[in-house]
Write an enzyme that holds these catalytic residues in place. Structure first.
Site, PDB file in Angstrom:
ATOM      1  N   SER A   9      31.583  38.779  47.106  1.00  0.00           N
ATOM      2  CA  SER A   9      31.972  39.731  46.056  1.00  0.00           C
ATOM      3  C   SER A   9      33.152  39.175  45.278  1.00  0.00           C
ATOM      4  O   SER A   9      34.177  38.811  45.863  1.00  0.00           O
ATOM      5  CB  SER A   9      32.361  41.073  46.669  1.00  0.00           C
ATOM      6  OG  SER A   9      32.904  41.905  45.658  1.00  0.00           O
ATOM      7  N   HIS A  34      28.007  38.705  44.100  1.00  0.00           N
ATOM      8  CA  HIS A  34      27.984  40.164  44.172  1.00  0.00           C
ATOM      9  C   HIS A  34      29.077  40.743  43.277  1.00  0.00           C
ATOM     10  O   HIS A  34      30.243  40.364  43.396  1.00  0.00           O
ATOM     11  CB  HIS A  34      28.193  40.588  45.632  1.00  0.00           C
ATOM     12  CG  HIS A  34      28.013  42.053  45.889  1.00  0.00           C
ATOM     13  ND1 HIS A  34      26.779  42.653  45.963  1.00  0.00           N
ATOM     14  CD2 HIS A  34      28.919  43.037  46.099  1.00  0.00           C
ATOM     15  CE1 HIS A  34      26.929  43.946  46.216  1.00  0.00           C
ATOM     16  NE2 HIS A  34      28.216  44.208  46.297  1.00  0.00           N
ATOM     17  N   ASP A  36      30.967  44.139  42.211  1.00  0.00           N
ATOM     18  CA  ASP A  36      31.231  45.533  42.580  1.00  0.00           C
ATOM     19  C   ASP A  36      31.795  46.278  41.377  1.00  0.00           C
ATOM     20  O   ASP A  36      32.947  46.079  40.992  1.00  0.00           O
ATOM     21  CB  ASP A  36      32.219  45.574  43.757  1.00  0.00           C
ATOM     22  CG  ASP A  36      31.530  45.237  45.065  1.00  0.00           C
ATOM     23  OD1 ASP A  36      30.518  45.882  45.377  1.00  0.00           O
ATOM     24  OD2 ASP A  36      32.009  44.325  45.783  1.00  0.00           O
ATOM     25  N   MET A  38      33.011  49.633  39.699  1.00  0.00           N
ATOM     26  CA  MET A  38      33.556  50.947  40.083  1.00  0.00           C
ATOM     27  C   MET A  38      34.112  51.655  38.858  1.00  0.00           C
ATOM     28  O   MET A  38      34.781  51.040  38.029  1.00  0.00           O
ATOM     29  CB  MET A  38      34.697  50.763  41.089  1.00  0.00           C
ATOM     30  CG  MET A  38      34.305  49.967  42.308  1.00  0.00           C
ATOM     31  SD  MET A  38      35.739  49.716  43.363  1.00  0.00           S
ATOM     32  CE  MET A  38      35.024  48.640  44.607  1.00  0.00           C
ATOM     33  N   HIS A  67      26.277  45.803  41.892  1.00  0.00           N
ATOM     34  CA  HIS A  67      26.316  47.010  42.718  1.00  0.00           C
ATOM     35  C   HIS A  67      27.070  48.078  41.933  1.00  0.00           C
ATOM     36  O   HIS A  67      28.290  48.001  41.809  1.00  0.00           O
ATOM     37  CB  HIS A  67      27.016  46.633  44.040  1.00  0.00           C
ATOM     38  CG  HIS A  67      27.238  47.781  44.969  1.00  0.00           C
ATOM     39  ND1 HIS A  67      28.135  47.694  46.015  1.00  0.00           N
ATOM     40  CD2 HIS A  67      26.705  49.027  45.022  1.00  0.00           C
ATOM     41  CE1 HIS A  67      28.130  48.847  46.670  1.00  0.00           C
ATOM     42  NE2 HIS A  67      27.279  49.665  46.087  1.00  0.00           N
ATOM     43  N   MET A  69      28.723  51.283  41.521  1.00  0.00           N
ATOM     44  CA  MET A  69      29.330  52.444  42.178  1.00  0.00           C
ATOM     45  C   MET A  69      29.866  53.339  41.068  1.00  0.00           C
ATOM     46  O   MET A  69      31.074  53.472  40.866  1.00  0.00           O
ATOM     47  CB  MET A  69      30.443  51.989  43.126  1.00  0.00           C
ATOM     48  CG  MET A  69      29.897  51.291  44.369  1.00  0.00           C
ATOM     49  SD  MET A  69      31.177  50.469  45.310  1.00  0.00           S
ATOM     50  CE  MET A  69      31.128  48.873  44.515  1.00  0.00           C
ATOM     51  N   MET A 138      26.024  50.660  52.999  1.00  0.00           N
ATOM     52  CA  MET A 138      27.480  50.500  52.933  1.00  0.00           C
ATOM     53  C   MET A 138      28.042  50.529  54.349  1.00  0.00           C
ATOM     54  O   MET A 138      27.816  51.472  55.100  1.00  0.00           O
ATOM     55  CB  MET A 138      28.114  51.657  52.128  1.00  0.00           C
ATOM     56  CG  MET A 138      27.931  51.609  50.631  1.00  0.00           C
ATOM     57  SD  MET A 138      28.578  50.139  49.784  1.00  0.00           S
ATOM     58  CE  MET A 138      30.265  50.060  50.358  1.00  0.00           C
ATOM     59  N   ASP A 172      27.138  45.866  52.956  1.00  0.00           N
ATOM     60  CA  ASP A 172      28.273  45.648  52.063  1.00  0.00           C
ATOM     61  C   ASP A 172      29.548  46.229  52.662  1.00  0.00           C
ATOM     62  O   ASP A 172      29.659  47.433  52.850  1.00  0.00           O
ATOM     63  CB  ASP A 172      27.953  46.327  50.716  1.00  0.00           C
ATOM     64  CG  ASP A 172      28.927  45.945  49.621  1.00  0.00           C
ATOM     65  OD1 ASP A 172      29.953  45.317  49.920  1.00  0.00           O
ATOM     66  OD2 ASP A 172      28.649  46.292  48.456  1.00  0.00           O
TER      67      ASP A 172
HETATM   68 ZN    ZN Z   1      29.197  45.967  46.723  1.00  0.00          ZN
END
Ligand code: ZN
Length: 184
Positions: A9, A34, A36, A38, A67, A69, A138, A172
């Site tokens: 990540s 990866h 992330d 958010m 990913h 979120m 997760m 993850d």
């Molecule tokens: Zn992730």
């Protein structure tokens, strides 16, 4: 044992020297990058968005694994696909319309993943398992890097594997040599 894909990540990168981090991944055996994402709503933290994915895209041959979120993922899926994401994962908890989201992701030529938080049973995805390319379990509560692995994720992976023997399962959070070996 199944082959393991490592997906570092870039949340762990020094953002001032992001290119160096991508170079490090390029030189490694890791197969995916990866990302992330958010939004400060679905999770209590904000990371980065499409511009970072767009910047990474030409710098690597590795698969870009986004990913999300975020709340209202349907509004942003196309932008992440255009930025260069090849795998787009949305959260089960973020939408009552997962089937539609998976179709939206596929219609953009991307692979589709669905993620579950630590408190969400994988069994909730049973009617989607023949349609998704990956389920992300997760193993920490989403929102921050560097957290400790929640051991219950091992049981969730076992249950998911029984439900879907050939499915790609991503785990993850809190990954290291010890938790990785247990997961394998
Ligand atoms: Zn992730």
């Amino acid at each position: 044992m199944r082959p393991i894909i490592v997906a570092p990540s870039i949340l762990s990168a020094d953002f001032l020297h992001l290119g160096d981090a991508i170079e490090m991944i390029n030189r490694s055996d890791a197969e995916w990058v990866h990302c992330d994402i958010m939004d400060g709503h679905f999770v209590p933290n904000i990371s980065y968005g499409m511009p970072i994915v767009r910047a990474i895209r030409p710098a690597t041959q590795k698969l870009i694994d986004c990913h999300l979120m975020i709340e209202r993922p349907e509004l942003y899926i196309e932008a992440f696909a255009q930025a260069g994401a090849e795998m787009i994962t949305v959260h089960q908890e973020a939408s009552p319309h997962l089937d539609r989201l998976v179709e939206q992701i596929h219609s953009l030529g991307c692979r589709a993943g669905v993620a579950v938080n630590p408190s969400t049973p994988v069994e909730l995805l049973v009617d989607l398992l023949d349609k998704v390319d990956m389920v992300l379990v997760m193993s920490v509560n989403p929102g921050f890097g560097g957290q400790k692995f929640i051991p219950r994720a091992l049981d969730k992976v076992r249950r998911l594997r029984r439900l879907a023997p050939d499915l790609l399962i991503e785990v993850d959070g809190g990954g290291n040599a010890e938790t990785g070996a247990k997961l394998a």
